[in-house]
Scaffold this active site. Structure first.
Site, PDB file in Angstrom:
ATOM      1  N   THR A  47      13.293   5.083  11.199  1.00 10.74           N
ATOM      2  CA  THR A  47      14.144   3.953  11.580  1.00 10.74           C
ATOM      3  C   THR A  47      13.679   2.676  10.886  1.00 10.74           C
ATOM      4  O   THR A  47      12.481   2.371  10.869  1.00 10.74           O
ATOM      5  CB  THR A  47      14.109   3.772  13.114  1.00 10.74           C
ATOM      6  OG1 THR A  47      14.520   5.004  13.706  1.00 10.74           O
ATOM      7  CG2 THR A  47      15.031   2.654  13.559  1.00 10.74           C
TER       8      THR A  47
ATOM      9  N   HIS B  41       3.687 -10.224   3.410  1.00  7.31           N
ATOM     10  CA  HIS B  41       2.742 -11.169   4.027  1.00  7.31           C
ATOM     11  C   HIS B  41       1.931 -11.975   3.017  1.00  7.31           C
ATOM     12  O   HIS B  41       1.174 -12.860   3.404  1.00  7.31           O
ATOM     13  CB  HIS B  41       1.823 -10.443   5.017  1.00  7.31           C
ATOM     14  CG  HIS B  41       0.793  -9.558   4.405  1.00  7.31           C
ATOM     15  ND1 HIS B  41      -0.520  -9.950   4.252  1.00  7.31           N
ATOM     16  CD2 HIS B  41       0.867  -8.304   3.916  1.00  7.31           C
ATOM     17  CE1 HIS B  41      -1.205  -8.963   3.703  1.00  7.31           C
ATOM     18  NE2 HIS B  41      -0.388  -7.954   3.486  1.00  7.31           N
TER      19      HIS B  41
ATOM     20  N   GLN C 117       1.017 -10.266  -6.017  1.00  9.30           N
ATOM     21  CA  GLN C 117       0.494 -11.636  -6.157  1.00  9.30           C
ATOM     22  C   GLN C 117       1.351 -12.481  -7.085  1.00  9.30           C
ATOM     23  O   GLN C 117       1.303 -13.709  -7.037  1.00  9.30           O
ATOM     24  CB  GLN C 117      -0.957 -11.602  -6.680  1.00  9.30           C
ATOM     25  CG  GLN C 117      -1.943 -10.933  -5.738  1.00  9.30           C
ATOM     26  CD  GLN C 117      -2.213 -11.732  -4.461  1.00  9.30           C
ATOM     27  OE1 GLN C 117      -1.921 -12.926  -4.367  1.00  9.30           O
ATOM     28  NE2 GLN C 117      -2.769 -11.057  -3.465  1.00  9.30           N
TER      29      GLN C 117
ATOM     30  N   CYS D 134     -10.097  -6.257   1.081  1.00 20.06           N
ATOM     31  CA  CYS D 134     -10.239  -4.826   1.346  1.00 20.06           C
ATOM     32  C   CYS D 134     -11.639  -4.322   1.030  1.00 20.06           C
ATOM     33  O   CYS D 134     -12.085  -3.331   1.582  1.00 20.06           O
ATOM     34  CB  CYS D 134      -9.239  -4.046   0.526  1.00 20.06           C
ATOM     35  SG  CYS D 134      -7.641  -4.817   0.493  1.00 20.06           S
TER      36      CYS D 134
ATOM     37  N   THR E   6       0.852  -1.191   0.000  1.00 24.70           N
ATOM     38  CA  THR E   6       0.000   0.000   0.000  1.00 24.70           C
ATOM     39  C   THR E   6       0.891   1.245   0.000  1.00 24.70           C
ATOM     40  O   THR E   6       0.707   2.157  -0.811  1.00 24.70           O
ATOM     41  CB  THR E   6      -0.927   0.005   1.227  1.00 24.70           C
ATOM     42  OG1 THR E   6      -1.788  -1.140   1.137  1.00 24.70           O
ATOM     43  CG2 THR E   6      -1.772   1.271   1.282  1.00 24.70           C
TER      44      THR E   6
ATOM     45  N   ASN F 292      -5.252  -9.682  -7.961  1.00 24.88           N
ATOM     46  CA  ASN F 292      -5.532 -10.348  -6.688  1.00 24.88           C
ATOM     47  C   ASN F 292      -6.942 -10.916  -6.596  1.00 24.88           C
ATOM     48  O   ASN F 292      -7.213 -11.751  -5.751  1.00 24.88           O
ATOM     49  CB  ASN F 292      -5.284  -9.381  -5.523  1.00 24.88           C
ATOM     50  CG  ASN F 292      -5.980  -8.055  -5.718  1.00 24.88           C
ATOM     51  OD1 ASN F 292      -5.749  -7.359  -6.710  1.00 24.88           O
ATOM     52  ND2 ASN F 292      -6.838  -7.695  -4.787  1.00 24.88           N
TER      53      ASN F 292
END
Ligand SMILES: *Cc1c(COP(=O)(O)O)cnc(C)c1O
Length: 399
Positions: A250, A214, A192, A340, A70, A153
């Site tokens: 960071t 993920h 994907q 989503c 994203t 997707n």
């Protein structure tokens, strides 16, 4: 549980978790610190960067670690458009396909609304495929970025990225000849596709490519943006000099280490794994097509043009959500379209762009396979699915 929603997310694999763990505790340093634990953390980020760059056929200096696809997609579109606006001293033009993930479409919408950027939405055919000729015809003198996803997707459709890449290459040469100094950037969301297809950035001729860990057994909340050397881009996050000043903040050291490990693992056994998943997918498609009437497979008919892990169907005259609730009661997890948009009950923009009627699109179910699945899972699903569909249709007001 039978988990058939790997396109939504995947569990972190044991090897990935093991690689990550030391960086939460004993190797906790900040990569910007000069003492030992800082240097250890910096080395880990550098090694991870080299690993992922190697897997993409890129150089380490072309990788920006992000919080996921994203963010990668947002900064790709916004960062390139901002730079282009500065070069043009005017608003640029953007090309996106109409079946992109919401994070691309909404970034384009945001640029249009906030800065008056002109957006062309490329159509797709009934199979969900972009025609490269349409890309060619859409390119204007002020086009800054073209974003077309590699694998969809929701439908699993594989877009012709390398072909579009060739077209963009020619358009770039044309610009050079015409003295048009505006860079033309070709971006692809390869989230994907990464696990299954060739994602070498030179083979694809892409300037930018987004990934999120993920979707292939890495942790949630980490991703990357590949950005070809020389790409003109304005950073979207200001602060420290991390990521060569392109993304301040960071570094998420354990997650970056986890992402690199996950990428290494999935590419290591790609051929065997791909074949296994393809066979499972074809078995699922065959059984649903044979055993459930009025179930239409969504996406390309040619299985070469489909991602191995996704099979989406439209079950006519019923709501996909109702099927999902019934499956959930049996502890079987699948989804309607993308995670989503589920819950909104709006038919997906993808099936809409493919020309399906809203009424049919409501009955969309996506099964997406992965490491956790075997033939027995499909058999278990098919013990129940025909009955669920029949029951729901019997109650349906639409005949
Ligand atoms: C999941 C997904 C994304 C978003 O990834 P996040 O990890 O939620 O940022 C983007 N594009 C595609 C194609 C996806 O499947």
């Amino acid at each position: 549980m039978i988990y058939l929603d790997h396109a939504a997310t995947t569990p972190v694999s044991k090897e990935v978790l093991d690689a990550m763990l030391p960086y939460f505790t004993e190797k906790f340093g900040n990569p910007s610190s000069i003492y030992r634990v800082g240097r250890e953390a910096k080395d880990a980020v550098n090694e991870s960067r080299a690993t992922v760059a190697g897997l993409l056929g890129a150089s380490p200096s072309e990788i920006i670690f992000t919080s996921g696809a994203t963010e990668s997609n947002n900064i790709a579109l916004k960062g390139v458009c901002q730079s282009a606006a500065n070069i043009l001293m005017n608003t640029p033009h953007v090309i996106v396909s109409s079946v992109e993930h919401h994070c691309v479409l909404d970034s384009a919408k945001y640029l249009a609304k906030s800065y008056g950027v002109d957006v062309t939405y490329l159509p797709v055919n009934k199979e969900g495929l972009v025609n490269p000729e349409d890309v060619k015809n859409a390119i204007r003198d002020n086009t800054a970025i073209i974003s077309v996803m590699y694998g969809n997707n929701e439908t699993g459709a594989i877009e012709p990225i390398a072909e579009i890449g060739e077209i963009v290459k020619k358009a770039k040469e044309e610009r050079k000849k015409n003295g048009n100094a505006l860079p033309l950037v070709f971006h692809t969301d390869a989230v994907q596709a990464f696990q299954y297809l060739d994602t070498n950035v030179d083979t694809l001729s892409v300037d930018m490519l987004s990934l999120t860990a993920h979707k292939f057994y890495g942790p949630k909340g980490v991703g990357l943006l590949y950005m070809r050397k020389g790409t003109k881009f304005y950073p979207q996050q200001q602060g420290g000099a991390q990521e060569r000043g392109l993304r301040a903040g960071t570094e998420n050291v354990p997650y970056i280490v986890g992402m690199a490990k996950a990428m290494e693992l999935v590419k290591a056994d790609i051929e065997n794994y791909k074949l296994k998943i393809e066979n499972l997918r074809d078995y699922l498609i065959e059984r649903i097509s044979k055993e459930i009437p009025e179930a239409e497979l969504v996406g390309p008919k040619d299985s070469e043009k489909r991602l191995p892990h996704i099979a989406a169907f439209l079950f006519k005259r019923i709501e996909g959500e109702s099927i999902l609730i019934n499956l959930d009661m049996l502890d079987i997890a699948a989804s309607s379209g993308s995670a989503c948009t589920s819950g909104s009950l709006e038919p997906s923009h993808v099936t809409k762009a493919m020309g399906f009627a809203d009424m049919d699109a409501h009955g969309a179910i996506r099964f997406s396979l992965g490491k956790m699945n075997s033939k027995a899972d499909i058999d278990e699903l098919m013990k129940h699915l025909p009955g669920i569909v029949e029951k729901l249709r019997a109650m349906s007001p639409i005949k």
